[in-house]
Design a protein around this motif. Structure first.
Motif, mmCIF file in Angstrom:
data_model
loop_
_atom_site.group_PDB
_atom_site.id
_atom_site.type_symbol
_atom_site.label_atom_id
_atom_site.label_comp_id
_atom_site.label_asym_id
_atom_site.label_seq_id
_atom_site.Cartn_x
_atom_site.Cartn_y
_atom_site.Cartn_z
ATOM 1 N N PRO A 54 0.812 -1.213 0.000
ATOM 2 C CA PRO A 54 0.000 0.000 0.000
ATOM 3 C C PRO A 54 0.853 1.274 0.000
ATOM 4 C CG PRO A 54 -0.129 -1.154 2.118
ATOM 5 C CD PRO A 54 0.681 -2.014 1.215
ATOM 6 N N ILE A 55 0.380 2.303 -0.683
ATOM 7 C CA ILE A 55 1.105 3.583 -0.706
ATOM 8 C C ILE A 55 0.145 4.710 -0.334
ATOM 9 C CG2 ILE A 55 2.655 2.749 -2.510
ATOM 10 C CD1 ILE A 55 1.158 4.917 -4.336
ATOM 11 N N THR A 56 0.697 5.902 -0.202
ATOM 12 C CA THR A 56 -0.105 7.078 0.132
ATOM 13 C C THR A 56 -0.493 7.810 -1.149
ATOM 14 O OG1 THR A 56 1.243 7.286 2.109
ATOM 15 C CG2 THR A 56 -0.079 9.208 1.515
ATOM 16 N N TYR A 57 -1.768 8.147 -1.289
ATOM 17 C CA TYR A 57 -2.247 8.944 -2.432
ATOM 18 C C TYR A 57 -2.716 10.295 -1.902
ATOM 19 C CZ TYR A 57 -2.385 4.323 -4.607
ATOM 20 O OH TYR A 57 -2.050 3.074 -5.071
ATOM 21 N N PRO A 58 -2.731 11.363 -2.695
ATOM 22 C CA PRO A 58 -2.183 11.411 -4.052
ATOM 23 C C PRO A 58 -0.677 11.197 -4.035
ATOM 24 C CG PRO A 58 -3.067 13.561 -3.392
ATOM 25 C CD PRO A 58 -3.252 12.654 -2.243
ATOM 26 N N GLN A 59 -0.193 10.619 -5.118
ATOM 27 C CA GLN A 59 1.230 10.315 -5.207
ATOM 28 C C GLN A 59 1.749 10.704 -6.591
ATOM 29 O OE1 GLN A 59 4.863 9.544 -4.346
ATOM 30 N NE2 GLN A 59 3.394 9.021 -2.758
ATOM 31 N N VAL A 60 2.852 11.415 -6.558
ATOM 32 C CA VAL A 60 3.542 11.795 -7.794
ATOM 33 C C VAL A 60 4.832 10.989 -7.840
ATOM 34 C CG1 VAL A 60 4.716 13.677 -8.994
ATOM 35 C CG2 VAL A 60 2.544 14.105 -7.803
ATOM 36 N N VAL A 61 5.000 10.190 -8.876
ATOM 37 C CA VAL A 61 6.208 9.364 -8.968
ATOM 38 C C VAL A 61 7.244 10.031 -9.881
ATOM 39 C CG1 VAL A 61 5.162 7.169 -8.312
ATOM 40 C CG2 VAL A 61 5.049 7.932 -10.710
ATOM 41 N N GLY A 62 8.302 9.314 -10.175
ATOM 42 C CA GLY A 62 9.386 9.859 -11.004
ATOM 43 C C GLY A 62 10.664 9.971 -10.196
ATOM 44 N N HIS A 63 11.651 9.073 -10.520
ATOM 45 C CA HIS A 63 12.931 9.150 -9.810
ATOM 46 C C HIS A 63 14.104 9.141 -10.797
ATOM 47 C CE1 HIS A 63 12.372 4.531 -9.054
ATOM 48 N NE2 HIS A 63 12.740 4.755 -10.287
ATOM 49 N N GLU A 64 13.818 9.683 -11.975
ATOM 50 C CA GLU A 64 14.882 9.915 -12.965
ATOM 51 C C GLU A 64 14.728 11.379 -13.366
ATOM 52 O OE1 GLU A 64 15.202 5.466 -14.999
ATOM 53 O OE2 GLU A 64 14.035 6.985 -16.055
ATOM 54 N N ILE A 125 5.345 12.884 3.198
ATOM 55 C CA ILE A 125 5.570 11.836 2.190
ATOM 56 C C ILE A 125 6.205 12.490 0.961
ATOM 57 C CG2 ILE A 125 4.445 10.115 0.701
ATOM 58 C CD1 ILE A 125 4.353 9.409 3.687
ATOM 59 N N THR A 126 7.319 11.935 0.510
ATOM 60 C CA THR A 126 8.001 12.541 -0.636
ATOM 61 C C THR A 126 7.185 12.355 -1.918
ATOM 62 O OG1 THR A 126 9.271 10.505 -0.960
ATOM 63 C CG2 THR A 126 10.316 12.253 0.333
ATOM 64 N N GLN A 127 7.344 13.325 -2.823
ATOM 65 C CA GLN A 127 6.662 13.306 -4.116
ATOM 66 C C GLN A 127 7.731 13.458 -5.189
ATOM 67 O OE1 GLN A 127 3.274 12.973 -4.447
ATOM 68 N NE2 GLN A 127 2.708 13.181 -2.286
ATOM 69 N N GLY A 128 7.585 12.694 -6.274
ATOM 70 C CA GLY A 128 8.685 12.563 -7.231
ATOM 71 C C GLY A 128 8.721 13.565 -8.364
ATOM 72 N N GLY A 129 9.324 13.138 -9.451
ATOM 73 C CA GLY A 129 9.784 14.046 -10.492
ATOM 74 C C GLY A 129 8.816 14.401 -11.598
ATOM 75 N N TYR A 130 7.618 13.798 -11.638
ATOM 76 C CA TYR A 130 6.661 14.216 -12.668
ATOM 77 C C TYR A 130 6.083 15.558 -12.196
ATOM 78 C CZ TYR A 130 6.179 9.175 -14.150
ATOM 79 O OH TYR A 130 6.355 7.865 -14.558
ATOM 80 N N SER A 131 6.915 16.565 -12.100
ATOM 81 C CA SER A 131 6.476 17.850 -11.564
ATOM 82 C C SER A 131 7.421 18.960 -12.027
ATOM 83 C CB SER A 131 6.416 17.798 -10.034
ATOM 84 O OG SER A 131 7.703 17.737 -9.483
ATOM 85 N N GLU A 132 7.050 20.184 -11.709
ATOM 86 C CA GLU A 132 7.822 21.343 -12.205
ATOM 87 C C GLU A 132 9.108 21.601 -11.450
ATOM 88 O OE1 GLU A 132 5.051 24.987 -13.453
ATOM 89 O OE2 GLU A 132 4.822 24.308 -11.393
ATOM 90 N N LYS A 133 9.060 21.410 -10.135
ATOM 91 C CA LYS A 133 10.200 21.768 -9.285
ATOM 92 C C LYS A 133 10.299 20.777 -8.140
ATOM 93 C CE LYS A 133 8.976 26.671 -9.731
ATOM 94 N NZ LYS A 133 10.047 27.322 -10.464
ATOM 95 N N THR A 134 11.509 20.656 -7.570
ATOM 96 C CA THR A 134 11.645 19.881 -6.346
ATOM 97 C C THR A 134 12.723 20.518 -5.469
ATOM 98 O OG1 THR A 134 11.843 17.652 -5.414
ATOM 99 C CG2 THR A 134 13.325 18.180 -7.235
ATOM 100 N N VAL A 135 12.709 20.159 -4.190
ATOM 101 C CA VAL A 135 13.709 20.659 -3.243
ATOM 102 C C VAL A 135 14.383 19.436 -2.624
ATOM 103 C CG1 VAL A 135 14.098 21.962 -1.114
ATOM 104 C CG2 VAL A 135 12.328 22.708 -2.738
ATOM 105 N N ILE A 136 15.703 19.339 -2.805
ATOM 106 C CA ILE A 136 16.453 18.144 -2.387
ATOM 107 C C ILE A 136 17.731 18.577 -1.669
ATOM 108 C CG2 ILE A 136 17.628 16.033 -3.219
ATOM 109 C CD1 ILE A 136 14.753 15.795 -3.999
ATOM 110 N N ASP A 137 18.111 17.804 -0.647
ATOM 111 C CA ASP A 137 19.381 18.048 0.037
ATOM 112 C C ASP A 137 20.530 17.972 -0.972
ATOM 113 O OD1 ASP A 137 20.688 17.570 3.120
ATOM 114 O OD2 ASP A 137 21.933 17.042 1.397
ATOM 115 N N GLU A 138 21.457 18.912 -0.876
ATOM 116 C CA GLU A 138 22.547 18.986 -1.875
ATOM 117 C C GLU A 138 23.341 17.684 -1.997
ATOM 118 O OE1 GLU A 138 25.982 21.378 -1.016
ATOM 119 O OE2 GLU A 138 25.690 21.262 1.142
ATOM 120 N N ASN A 139 23.422 16.914 -0.906
ATOM 121 C CA ASN A 139 24.219 15.681 -0.938
ATOM 122 C C ASN A 139 23.554 14.569 -1.734
ATOM 123 O OD1 ASN A 139 26.472 16.497 0.758
ATOM 124 N ND2 ASN A 139 24.885 16.751 2.313
ATOM 125 N N PHE A 140 22.294 14.753 -2.100
ATOM 126 C CA PHE A 140 21.580 13.738 -2.881
ATOM 127 C C PHE A 140 21.272 14.240 -4.291
ATOM 128 C CE2 PHE A 140 21.569 12.325 1.347
ATOM 129 C CZ PHE A 140 21.647 10.946 1.250
#
Ligand code: NAP
Ligand code: ZN
Ligand code: ZN
Length: 347
Positions: A54-64, A125-140
């Protein structure tokens, strides 16, 4: 909080749709990324459909994810505004455990934060890359080498590293006989990378549709897995087999293709268990293993390797309105070989 446009799922079965999500404010160690491109990985589909649980919805995927740094936090030293950067499957980890200390954040003993459907450091809950912008720790966040075509580079962040890491770990190189099972997004990167590492590469794929492509990507041999006679002739002939298939397959029949001391590494992740008879392993001291993505240092190493060897995925650039049709084509194994979403087409 900043509201950004995204394309995601509201449940496990309906088509994905336009929605908005919140991104956290840029903290001292954060990078704000204007996303330009997001690859479509089969894991996105397994996840949204709840096939892995099971996952949390709404969910935006994309990890490339590939984009440009739009802003940096006050303490950021690794990245600068305007730089082309990437984000893969992990967007945080404990950084203290034995695995993280070796740069293997993909195996963080406390569990890393996945780029989507993970529990972030602030509890959201993190939301992925099918989106306009994201905020990520510089080390990742990794740097995309300038010589790589940025419109094609996104699939390296998951498909590329998921094959590079086991190929390196199990010593793919000159004199090694490597088979890649399934030639989709992951598989085709495996062929290109294993060939560039100097291994002798065989592609095992259904039918003959992908034969010419496999040879063009650097394989020396292509075998149709539906041809029982041809498969039988391969018995005992590989040192390493990497299984990238997204559906359950008869692993036992692939194990018999390994030579003594050979290893079969599972990276394809169907929800169903595999059946593995003891005597597919015992008589030839064979190893059955698994592998996931790669750590941040290895992702950077893989990107530099791909830049040096001119390796890029085969991609089809699509607009946001094409995402649901693209998912269907992934499920039908009708993708040559990775869809990349032009996220500037979000309306
Ligand atoms: P993909 O592009 O859909 O490729 C999967 C390939 O599997 C297809 O091209 C097809 O190859 C083969 N296939 C599909 N259905 C099949 C069936 N019923 N029987 C036999 N072969 C079948 O998927 P992908 O994005 O490369 O991902 C592949 C798998 O790896 C997924 O399960 C994904 O979740 C997983 N994955 C794992 C990791 C990790 O860290 N371990 C990372 C990313 C993805 P042919 O047409 O050549 O036969
Ligand atoms: Zn993936
Ligand atoms: Zn850790």
């Amino acid at each position: 909080m900043t509201t950004v446009k995204a394309y995601g799922a509201i449940n496990a079965t309906d088509p994905l749709e336009q929605l908005t999500i919140e991104r956290r404010e840029v903290g001292p160690h954060d990078v704000l990324i204007d996303i330009d491109y997001a690859g479509i990985c089969h894991s996105d589909i397994h996840t949204i459909r709840g096939e892995w649980g099971p996952i949390t919805y709404p969910q935006v995927v994309g990890h490339e994810i590939v984009g440009r740094v739009a802003a940096v936090g006050s303490d950021v030293t690794k990245h600068r505004v305007g730089e082309t950067v990437g984000v893969g499957c992990q967007s945080s980890s404990c950084r203290e455990c034995a695995q993280c200390r070796q740069g293997h954040d993909q195996y963080c003993l406390k569990g890393n934060v996945q780029t989507y459907d993970g529990v972030d450091v602030d509890g959201t809950i993190t939301q992925g890359g099918y989106s306009e912008k994201t905020v990520i720790d510089e080390n990742f966040v990794v740097t995309i080498p300038e010589s790589l075509d940025r419109a094609k580079a996104a699939p390296l962040l998951c498909a590329g590293i998921t094959l590079y890491s086991p190929l390196k770990h199990w010593g793919a190189g000159p004199g090694k006989r490597v088979a890649i099972v399934g030639m989709g997004g992951l598989g085709h990167m495996g062929v290109k990378i294993a060939a560039a590492l100097g291994a002798d590469v065989t592609v095992l794929s259904r039918g003959t549709r992908k034969r010419e492509d496999a040879l063009a990507f650097g394989a020396s041999r292509y075998v149709d897995t539906t041809d029982a006679e041809a498969m039988k002739e391969l018995a005992g002939s590989f040192d390493l087999i990497v299984n990238t298939v997204s559906a359950p397959i008869d692993l036992a029949s692939y194990l018999t293709l390994l030579d003594v001391d050979g290893a079969l590494v599972v990276v394809g992740a169907p929800p169903e268990p595999f059946a593995v008879p003891a005597f597919s392993l015992i008589p030839a001291r064979r190893t059955l293993a698994g592998s996931t993505t790669g750590g941040i240092p290895e992702i950077q190493e893989m990107l530099d390797f791909c830049a040096e060897h001119g390796i890029l995925p085969e991609t089809e650039l699509i607009e946001v309105d094409d995402i649901n049709a693209a998912w269907k084509r992934v499920l039908d194994a009708d993708v040559r070989y990775r869809f990349v979403i032009d996220t500037k087409t979000f309306r």
